[in-house]
Design a protein around this motif. Structure first.
Motif, mmCIF file in Angstrom:
data_model
loop_
_atom_site.group_PDB
_atom_site.id
_atom_site.type_symbol
_atom_site.label_atom_id
_atom_site.label_comp_id
_atom_site.label_asym_id
_atom_site.label_seq_id
_atom_site.Cartn_x
_atom_site.Cartn_y
_atom_site.Cartn_z
ATOM 1 N N SER A 13 2.450 2.862 7.796
ATOM 2 C CA SER A 13 3.320 3.880 7.215
ATOM 3 C C SER A 13 3.567 3.595 5.737
ATOM 4 O O SER A 13 3.582 4.508 4.909
ATOM 5 C CB SER A 13 4.629 3.931 7.978
ATOM 6 N N LEU A 14 3.753 2.305 5.383
ATOM 7 C CA LEU A 14 3.956 1.963 3.972
ATOM 8 C C LEU A 14 2.700 2.284 3.172
ATOM 9 O O LEU A 14 2.762 2.711 2.027
ATOM 10 C CB LEU A 14 4.301 0.482 3.826
ATOM 11 N N ALA A 15 1.506 2.065 3.789
ATOM 12 C CA ALA A 15 0.276 2.335 3.076
ATOM 13 C C ALA A 15 -0.001 3.832 2.999
ATOM 14 O O ALA A 15 -0.718 4.280 2.111
ATOM 15 C CB ALA A 15 -0.884 1.624 3.772
ATOM 16 N N PRO A 17 -1.561 9.452 10.553
ATOM 17 C CA PRO A 17 -0.658 9.864 11.632
ATOM 18 C C PRO A 17 0.785 9.450 11.418
ATOM 19 O O PRO A 17 1.698 10.048 11.977
ATOM 20 C CB PRO A 17 -1.261 9.182 12.872
ATOM 21 N N THR A 18 1.025 8.432 10.598
ATOM 22 C CA THR A 18 2.399 7.975 10.400
ATOM 23 C C THR A 18 3.099 8.816 9.342
ATOM 24 O O THR A 18 2.469 9.559 8.584
ATOM 25 C CB THR A 18 2.407 6.518 9.939
ATOM 26 N N ALA A 19 4.437 8.670 9.291
ATOM 27 C CA ALA A 19 5.238 9.492 8.391
ATOM 28 C C ALA A 19 4.976 9.155 6.930
ATOM 29 O O ALA A 19 5.118 10.008 6.064
ATOM 30 C CB ALA A 19 6.712 9.314 8.711
ATOM 31 N N GLY A 20 4.601 7.906 6.656
ATOM 32 C CA GLY A 20 4.409 7.490 5.276
ATOM 33 C C GLY A 20 3.422 8.366 4.537
ATOM 34 O O GLY A 20 3.580 8.639 3.341
ATOM 35 N N PHE A 21 2.409 8.859 5.248
ATOM 36 C CA PHE A 21 1.424 9.726 4.623
ATOM 37 C C PHE A 21 2.077 10.996 4.105
ATOM 38 O O PHE A 21 1.862 11.407 2.963
ATOM 39 C CB PHE A 21 0.331 10.066 5.629
ATOM 40 N N PHE A 22 2.927 11.610 4.960
ATOM 41 C CA PHE A 22 3.536 12.871 4.548
ATOM 42 C C PHE A 22 4.525 12.648 3.404
ATOM 43 O O PHE A 22 4.611 13.457 2.488
ATOM 44 C CB PHE A 22 4.211 13.533 5.745
ATOM 45 N N GLY A 68 11.105 6.671 14.497
ATOM 46 C CA GLY A 68 11.269 7.392 13.232
ATOM 47 C C GLY A 68 9.967 7.497 12.471
ATOM 48 O O GLY A 68 9.645 8.543 11.910
ATOM 49 N N ILE A 69 9.189 6.401 12.448
ATOM 50 C CA ILE A 69 7.940 6.413 11.701
ATOM 51 C C ILE A 69 7.003 7.476 12.258
ATOM 52 O O ILE A 69 6.350 8.213 11.523
ATOM 53 C CB ILE A 69 7.264 5.026 11.758
ATOM 54 N N VAL A 70 6.942 7.583 13.586
ATOM 55 C CA VAL A 70 6.011 8.540 14.185
ATOM 56 C C VAL A 70 6.539 9.967 14.050
ATOM 57 O O VAL A 70 5.816 10.884 13.656
ATOM 58 C CB VAL A 70 5.769 8.187 15.669
ATOM 59 N N VAL A 71 7.841 10.125 14.352
ATOM 60 C CA VAL A 71 8.356 11.479 14.525
ATOM 61 C C VAL A 71 8.646 12.176 13.201
ATOM 62 O O VAL A 71 8.371 13.368 13.043
ATOM 63 C CB VAL A 71 9.631 11.423 15.407
#
Lengths: 468, 103
Positions: free
Chosen positions: A370-372, A376-381, A448-451
């Motif tokens: 997510s940090l990267a 699929p993780t929220a970090g991308f969005f 949280g990271i996924v949703v």
């Protein structure tokens, strides 16, 4: 009078908890083992209460203001401190001075809330000091450790110096415009050389607190020396709060100097990303690694703030901070559990972690992905919205550099994931016992990271609140 | 002869940069703390001078000074406590000797 209680409810809730803890401490009412669940319960109530009775209002002759966006920002930080209280249970259990720790922590958080709501430079300065001085004391919390006192020393001296610079800027601002109110100042600024000087003085104080690159040197040392809980507080809660305040200050007070701060932000965000990423590559200690990764993340935040469209800019930053709370706290939670059990903080010690601790490894991998910013993780969005907000009118070369930086950051995040999952190790860290509170915190973070990324209505909701 | 605003601003700006210079060059922690106090005092001078010469009817500057003095005292208290603890663990208050955290 009763109106004031509802206007300032976030601050008063925190103050109430501080007083409860103070009485518990003074009267020796509760044992340490029962104190921690009590604090977690109080913080949960505080988090839930943050969603009710939010409206737009000012108090104390417009020195204090609040609205829907600010209430939401405070709710994000409330969630962050609740997660901190859950995730670092192992460390809290072995510390004798639990009540003092939370009194100091909540004082700093109180300062941050007043900072978010401040509408006047006097208020701004006072709450900024309230938000930093307790953290310096917290950094010294491992009293017997040499590195802890060194970290606290670096923290207090650099923050005092930066607030001196901030004050010099404010004093010139007062001399030039005759006002210290956020409402009156924008009409009096017109882009003279002296106004630009004021902006530079004020911005460098922000840069110290946010560890933007020319002012980042204290960050890694303070992060490494402080206890994990304080490092998490510094890198997530404190940075999030200052980023929110930077938005209001730049978009509102310095709106007439837009061209100037746009250029400053663009250049500094690029430098911050590059330096943060390049230094993160060569770190061996996991805390220093996360410190430089957080410097790089601040670079992306600056890129989002530099948007020409204030609505998009602030929405993307608030959204990113929400995701950042989940992912960074998950990473700190896992590393804290491992460090408390085995005393190991170096990345090399994480080799073969998957053989013994599969669940912790998955949470750590999720947080790092997510940090990267892997899709699929929220970090991308979060990064997608930041870049598209910043790119709406940017020089495209800068957007390309930012995107390239994300690829570089993948290298070092995946390096940790590789050593956790793939590298062979004869003696990996033994199975770490994780307390149920920490487990709950890690579950909330992973959820949280996924949703947060999948539910796009969160971002739409943010835009709706801001445009109100 | 009464000093004008220019003279006072000259003194306060000089004080500010003396403070910055001291902070960057001195190696003794207490002296560095004193340099920060110099910076804060130069800001106080600035506020008072602006209040007296330019904005006599707006007392924001005067109040700001009072708050700065109070906060500076609080900050010095915490800083001195940290320095005392550093002295206990390191046996010195020279920044050169605080060198566990590097790179």
């Amino acid at each position: 009078m009763s109106e004031l209680f509802t206007i300032m409810k976030s601050e008063l809730m925190i103050t109430g908890i501080i007083f409860i803890l103070l009485f518990i401490k003074l009267g020796k009412l509760v044992q340490n083992e029962t104190l921690l669940p009590l604090i977690q319960l109080l913080l949960l109530i505080n988090f839930i209460a943050g969603f009710f009775m939010n409206f737009e209002a000012t108090a104390f002759d417009t020195m204090y203001q609040t609205n829907g966006v600010m209430a939401l920002e405070k709710s994000i930080l409330n969630l962050g401190i609740y997660l901190i209280a859950l995730l670092f249970t192992e460390w809290f259990k072995q510390t004798e001075h639990l009540a003092e720790f939370f009194i100091l922590l909540l004082s700093a958080v109180l300062g941050m809330y007043l900072l978010i709501s401040s509408n006047n430079f006097l208020m701004f300065y006072l709450s900024l000091e309230l938000a930093t001085i307790p953290i310096a004391a917290l950094a010294n919390f491992d009293l017997q450790k040499k590195i802890s006192s060194e970290a606290a020393m670096k923290m207090i001296l650099s923050s005092a110096f930066s607030s001196g610079i901030l004050l010099f800027g404010i004093s010139i601002l007062y001399g030039v415009t005759g006002s210290i109110s956020f409402e009156a100042i924008p009409a009096l600024l017109n882009g003279d050389a002296i106004h630009i000087l004021i902006l530079v003085f004020l911005f460098s104080a922000f840069a110290f607190k946010l560890s933007i690159v020319p002012f980042h040197l204290w960050t890694a040392d303070v992060y490494e020396g402080s206890p994990f809980a304080v490092t998490a507080l510094l890198s997530v809660i404190s940075k999030g709060a200052i980023a929110f305040v930077l938005i209001t200050t730049l978009y509102k007070v310095f709106a007439p100097l837009h061209v100037v701060w746009y250029n400053i932000l663009m250049i500094l965000s690029i430098i911050t990303m590059i330096v943060g990423n390049l230094f993160a590559i060569r770190q061996q200690n996991i805390k220093r690694f996360l410190a430089f990764s957080s410097i790089a993340q601040v670079g992306y935040i600056l890129f989002g703030i530099s948007s020409m469209d204030p609505v998009k800019g602030s929405a993307s930053v608030i959204y990113f901070v929400l995701i950042y709370v989940f992912s960074n706290l998950a990473a700190f939670g896992v590393t804290n559990a491992i460090a408390m059990f085995s005393g190991k903080e170096s990345i090399a010690d994480y080799k073969g972690l998957y053989q013994t601790n599969p669940l912790l490894s998955w949470v750590l991998a999720l947080a790092l992905f997510s940090l990267a910013g892997v899709p699929p993780t929220a970090g991308f969005f979060g990064k997608l919205f930041l870049l598209s907000a910043g790119a709406s009118d940017a020089v495209y070369a800068f957007v390309a550099v930012a995107a390239l930086n994300m690829i570089v950051s993948l290298y070092y995040y995946l390096r940790v994931v590789r050593s956790v999952f793939m590298d062979k190790n004869e003696q990996p860290v033994a199975t770490v016992p994780v307390s149920p509170y920490t487990k709950l915190g890690l579950i909330i973070c992973s959820f949280g990271i996924v949703v947060t990324g999948v539910f796009s209505w969160i971002y739409d909701h943010l835009i709706a609140i801001i445009t109100q | 002869m009464h000093p004008g605003l220019g003279q006072i601003l000259f003194i306060s700006t000089a004080l500010f940069f003396i403070g910055v210079y001291g902070f960057l060059t001195r190696r003794n922690l207490v002296t560095m703390l004193m340099s920060i106090e110099l910076i804060l005092n130069s800001v106080n001078l600035n506020f008072i001078a602006f209040n007296k010469y330019l904005w006599a009817n707006r007392l924001d500057g005067l109040f700001f000074t009072i708050f700065i003095i109070a906060i500076a005292a609080a900050e010095a208290a915490v800083a001195i406590a940290i320095i005392i603890n550093l002295y206990r663990s390191h046996g010195s208050i020279d920044v050169e000797n605080a060198e566990e955290l590097k790179y």
